[in-house]
Enzyme design. Structure first.
Site, PDB file in Angstrom:
ATOM      1  CD  GLU A  55      36.890 -58.207  -9.043  1.00  0.00           C
ATOM      2  OE1 GLU A  55      36.950 -58.473 -10.257  1.00  0.00           O
ATOM      3  OE2 GLU A  55      35.890 -57.704  -8.503  1.00  0.00           O
ATOM      4  CB  SER A  60      58.275   7.626  -9.494  1.00  0.00           C
ATOM      5  OG  SER A  60      57.707   8.818 -10.003  1.00  0.00           O
TER       6      SER A  60
END
Length: 782
Positions: free
Chosen positions: A136, A406
């Site tokens: 690069e 219940s």
């Protein structure tokens, strides 16, 4: 007059002959006519410009427009640009959510361009750095941070409209583009890139720039940064990369998508050779070494997936964690850029047990069945297991408001004990006529007239409906007890205040679980009972640490070490003795419910089932229970209120699939932990002075209730149970029917035989001695 006056004015305005002054006065002067104008000066004739003058003017204008003004603007931008200090630029990074052990990964939060793990430059091998420079920016250590030729190419390509406008940037420029500017292909962006790069090159060291670049650049396969790329292509850490592997990663930077080794190997080989040849030119590797390097093998390309989507049941945990982080003040920016390590309260063993129990129980069952499991630590409120469904991005059934059946009777027991109604109080269990509707028990079960604890164990609807009517403002008292235990006043998805008739007081049917509550809330409320009546707000997040080691949140046990937003302090909402008596009354229910007692330890539990209208089918089934260290709620139902049946067509009750899941979850989560007793007596069982010689029930409703009070002694052998106070000792957890007085009595000798005992209630022992205070109304005495 008007006319004459007008005329006179007109006359005055008429031209008069010119006058001149004299000794005798003004005299008229003969009109000589218009005076001649003075001669005009000769017209200015602009001298003709020479060719050289025109060229000089043109050059001046071009210099001003093309050089002077842009230079001034560039200088202004350069002067105003603020470059952050090296190492302080925030970058998106993955946040990791783990279980309480800190190592079991539950989920990850991956922001855009956030699949990276920053590493210091010192961990990157020298040959990998040189490979990147070869690919690069071979003049990285000598250039001023920018490339003038790259700028000129960008101008040329933009003017010509070429698609590849903007290439040829230095490493510094690439980093500036990725970290600050974005990838817009314009001249203005390129100019900003050049200016910032130039200034950064003067303020940052080359090592700082290269290190930041390697942690930012994209390498393909969703990997940002060198560490993520090493894992994505070679399954290695950065220090383990070889020269050949480093050259592969460097080659990918130019065009990751077009150079993937699995799909574009020839193109990648060409670029890879270019990188290695460049390293030879840079004298970083010897020509002989270059000849020995071969292309390394790479791991296959993984199947595409949304890294930010957790499809399994852990996805619901992730949702709750993110909500709690926002409530704790941790911003999205902190979440996306902090590389956070988020340690939850989830116990890996408990979570695995809950997931295995839920998936195993529903395996082979009708596909419409759904389940939810929530486990909470009663001692802290920490959520230890959370299963809201198999699909982590689907509906979270642990947060679904449904009827509890219940399982809500537990709060009626709390309310009754708070009003002084003992568990030994007898209630009729025959059907009850309610406004022309006959309320029955499941499958017409009945115990005749039996104690409240027996009716609780058998889950007799009719007995508890009569209990609600016998209490002072019973429906509201039950709702208040539920809220005290931890049922929220406001539940998402429930209009108005919870446990009300749109703000109006609840109906007596509240005792049968007709109001909507979430499984998460039921686990929390039962945890309050397990914790001796002390409520802890549930929470998921235990600790949050940034990648740099800074602690954002810590909810550890030592108050001096806690950091960040903490849960509210715990509250003693229910008296300890009442919570202990309720827990003791619940202790035989798991075993009574088709043999679902826990392995090697006592527990307290309650089942629940709700019916699907008048169809005779069920639509919701529950099992909620606890030990002193874990409270777990299990719900089984469907998404669309369909009948819940097994694969064989049988109706599902709370004592069926929900109890199977509950037992497997609890046994798995508590394996290899010591057994704990249920309902151990408190050291001071009553708030009143215990030395009083007689402690009758202080509640007038117990005296005036329709059924005559029956106060049986605890069902234990007299030789084993001496003077009894509230609940059995912790050393005797296996008592089959712990039906005990709610009001503590002062220590005394065992009561003598009652002279006129009430008719015994099978299978209970004879009632204690009673005293008649009004005709037909008696109260028990010690």
């Amino acid at each position: 007059m008007i006319v004459s006056s007008f005329r006179s004015r007109r006359g005055r305005n008429a031209p008069q002959p010119p006058q001149y002054p004299s000794i005798a006065g003004w005299k008229d002067l003969d009109d000589p006519g218009p005076r001649p104008r003075p001669p005009r000066p000769p017209t200015y004739i602009r001298p003709h410009r020479t060719r050289g003058q025109r060229i000089r003017h043109l050059v001046l204008w071009l210099f001003t427009i093309l050089i002077a003004i842009p230079t001034l603007l560039i200088a202004l931008v350069y002067w105003s640009a603020e470059i952050p200090a090296a190492g302080t630029v925030p970058i998106n990074q993955t946040a990791t959510i783990t279980a309480s052990d800190g190592s079991t990964v539950l989920a990850k939060v991956v922001p855009p361009e956030g699949n990276r793990t920053p590493v210091p430059l010192s961990e990157v091998p020298e040959h990998v750095r040189e490979a990147v420079l070869s690919a690069e920016d071979r003049n990285f250590y000598t250039n001023p941070g920018f490339s003038a030729s790259g700028l000129l190419r960008a101008v040329r390509d933009n003017v010509l409209g070429r698609a590849n406008a903007g290439g040829g940037s230095t490493i510094t420029q690439q980093y500036v583009k990725n970290a600050f500017l974005g990838s817009e292909r314009t001249v203005s962006r390129k100019v900003h890139e050049l200016i910032i790069s130039s200034k950064m090159a003067k303020e940052w060291s080359k090592e700082d720039i290269l290190g930041a670049y390697l942690n930012t650049i994209y390498f393909g396969r969703g990997a940002y940064g060198i560490a993520a790329a090493a894992q994505a292509y070679f399954g290695k850490t950065v220090p383990e990369l070889t020269v050949a592997e480093g050259a592969v990663l460097a080659a990918l930077i130019r065009s990751p998508s077009a150079l993937d080794p699995q799909t574009r190997l020839p193109q990648l080989l060409q670029r890879w050779n270019y990188v290695l040849n460049g390293m030879v030119e840079m004298d970083t590797i010897a020509p002989g070494e270059r000849d020995t390097i071969v292309f390394p093998p790479t791991i296959p390309l993984p199947a595409p997936e949304d890294v930010n989507t957790t499809r399994g049941p852990e996805g619901h945990i992730k949702t709750q964690v993110l909500r709690e982080l926002a409530d704790a003040g941790i911003s999205d920016e902190e979440l996306n850029t902090g590389a956070l390590q988020i340690t939850t309260t989830i116990d890996a063993k408990a979570q695995q047990a809950a997931t295995a129990a839920a998936t195993g129980a529903l395996d082979g069952q009708p596909p419409e069945l759904r389940t939810a499991v929530t486990s909470i630590d009663p001692r802290s409120g920490a959520v230890r297991a959370y299963y809201g469904g198999a699909d982590g991005i689907g509906f979270d059934f642990a947060q679904a408001p449904v009827q509890t059946g219940s399982a809500f009777k537990t709060f009626a027991v709390l309310a009754a004990l708070q009003q002084g109604i003992p568990l030994s109080r007898a209630f009729d269990s025959t059907p009850v006529d309610v406004n022309g509707v006959l309320v029955r028990n499941v499958e017409n079960e009945s115990c005749g007239t039996c104690s409240l604890s027996e009716a609780f164990k058998r889950s007799l609807n009719t007995s508890f409906y009569r209990l609600t009517l016998a209490m002072n403002n019973g429906p509201q008292a039950i709702a208040d007890a539920a809220h005290q235990a931890g049922i929220p006043q406001d539940i998402p998805g429930v209009p108005g205040q919870s446990l009300t008739e749109m703000g109006a007081p609840p109906m007596p049917s509240i005792v049968l679980g007709t109001y909507l509550v979430r499984p998460f809330d039921m686990a929390s409320a039962y945890a309050t009972i397990a914790g001796a009546g002390r409520y802890h707000q549930p929470y998921f997040v235990q600790r949050v640490v940034r990648g740099d080691g800074r602690v954002l949140l810590d909810r550890g046990g030592d108050p001096g070490q806690r950091t960040g937003a903490q849960p509210p302090p715990s509250e003693q909402r229910i008296p300890q003795t009442i919570a202990a008596q309720t827990a003791t009354a619940m202790s035989p229910i798991a075993s009574y419910s088709n043999g679902h007692a826990l392995s090697g330890r006592p527990s307290a539990a309650k089942t629940g089932t709700t019916q699907l209208g008048d169809t005779g089918q069920n639509k919701d089934a529950w099992m909620v229970g606890f030990t002193p260290s874990l409270s777990t709620a299990v719900w089984v139902g469907t998404e669309s209120n369909l009948p819940i049946v097994t694969a064989g067509g049988g109706r599902i009750y709370g004592s069926g699939l929900p109890s199977d899941i509950w037992k497997q979850t609890m046994d798995g989560a508590l394996a290899d932990t010591p057994a704990e007793q249920i309902g151990a007596p408190a050291p001071h069982p009553a708030p009143v002075v215990p030395a009083a010689p007689q402690q009758p029930s202080r509640n007038p409703y117990d005296i005036l209730s329709p059924p005559p009070p029956q106060q049986p002694e605890p069902q234990q052998q007299p030789t084993q149970q001496q003077p009894f106070i509230v609940i059995p000792p912790a050393a005797e957890p296996s008592v089959p029917e712990p039906e005990y007085e709610p009001e503590p009595q002062a220590p005394a000798a065992p009561p003598a035989e009652a002279p006129a005992p009430a008719p015994p209630v099978a299978p209970l022992p004879p009632a204690p001695r009673v005293v008649e205070i009004l005709p037909g109304v008696t109260i028990p005495v010690p």
